[in-house]
Design a protein around this motif. Structure first.
Motif, PDB file in Angstrom:
ATOM      1  N   ARG A 186       0.837  -1.205   0.000  1.00 25.25           N
ATOM      2  CA  ARG A 186       0.000   0.000   0.000  1.00 25.25           C
ATOM      3  C   ARG A 186       0.876   1.261   0.000  1.00 25.25           C
ATOM      4  O   ARG A 186       0.608   2.216  -0.732  1.00 25.25           O
ATOM      5  CB  ARG A 186      -0.919   0.003   1.216  1.00 25.25           C
ATOM      6  CG  ARG A 186      -1.896   1.162   1.212  1.00 25.25           C
ATOM      7  CD  ARG A 186      -2.836   1.169   2.407  1.00 25.25           C
ATOM      8  NE  ARG A 186      -3.532  -0.101   2.530  1.00 25.25           N
ATOM      9  CZ  ARG A 186      -3.593  -0.797   3.665  1.00 25.25           C
ATOM     10  NH1 ARG A 186      -3.000  -0.359   4.753  1.00 25.25           N
ATOM     11  NH2 ARG A 186      -4.246  -1.935   3.712  1.00 25.25           N
ATOM     12  N   GLN A 224       1.105   4.168  -2.953  1.00 27.97           N
ATOM     13  CA  GLN A 224       0.747   5.548  -2.638  1.00 27.97           C
ATOM     14  C   GLN A 224       1.932   6.503  -2.735  1.00 27.97           C
ATOM     15  O   GLN A 224       1.735   7.713  -2.666  1.00 27.97           O
ATOM     16  CB  GLN A 224       0.148   5.621  -1.237  1.00 27.97           C
ATOM     17  CG  GLN A 224      -1.185   4.935  -1.127  1.00 27.97           C
ATOM     18  CD  GLN A 224      -1.698   4.872   0.298  1.00 27.97           C
ATOM     19  OE1 GLN A 224      -0.964   5.123   1.255  1.00 27.97           O
ATOM     20  NE2 GLN A 224      -2.963   4.521   0.453  1.00 27.97           N
ATOM     21  N   SER A 225       3.145   5.972  -2.875  1.00 26.64           N
ATOM     22  CA  SER A 225       4.301   6.875  -2.891  1.00 26.64           C
ATOM     23  C   SER A 225       5.030   6.862  -4.235  1.00 26.64           C
ATOM     24  O   SER A 225       4.815   7.734  -5.061  1.00 26.64           O
ATOM     25  CB  SER A 225       5.253   6.546  -1.736  1.00 26.64           C
ATOM     26  OG  SER A 225       5.708   5.212  -1.831  1.00 26.64           O
TER      27      SER A 225
END
Length: 123
Positions: A110, A114-115
């Motif tokens: 995750r 998201q990065s």
């Protein structure tokens, strides 16, 4: 069977058979974890990637000119495979969060999505 979360990152089972093992309510379930980013394997992989990046920066401009660089073009394909494998491997390498290394696989995946994932995908 029923699985409950007693502690962050550790799953416990009320009644569960895992392979030939019978687990009781207090036995932790085996959980897949990501690689520690400080491991030797990750460090070697990153150093190798740095060398390939340097090679890429020096050689890619030469590929614009058609001067019989077939060996360099083959090396370019090998480098492409490395970057593809690197993109996939980042889903399985932990990260540091406020001084604590996070290796729980779902959280690592995750966090990567998201990065850096879109940046890596675009590169």
């Amino acid at each position: 069977w029923k699985v409950t979360i007693e502690m962050p990152g550790v799953l416990y089972a009320d009644k569960l058979s895992f392979g030939s093992q019978n687990l009781s309510a207090q036995d932790p379930l085996p959980e897949w974890t990501a690689l520690n980013p400080d491991s030797l394997l990750c460090k070697v992989w990153d150093v190798f990637g740095g060398l390939l990046l340097t090679f890429d920066l020096l050689v890619t401009p030469a590929l614009v000119f058609p001067v019989g660089l077939s060996l360099l073009q083959k090396a370019d394909y090998i480098i492409l495979v490395y970057w593809l494998l690197d993109l996939i491997s980042r889903f399985f390498v932990g990260y540091e969060d406020f001084g604590v290394v996070e290796v729980r696989l779902v959280k690592v995946m995750r966090h990567y999505l998201q990065s850096w994932f879109l940046i890596d995908l675009g590169a």
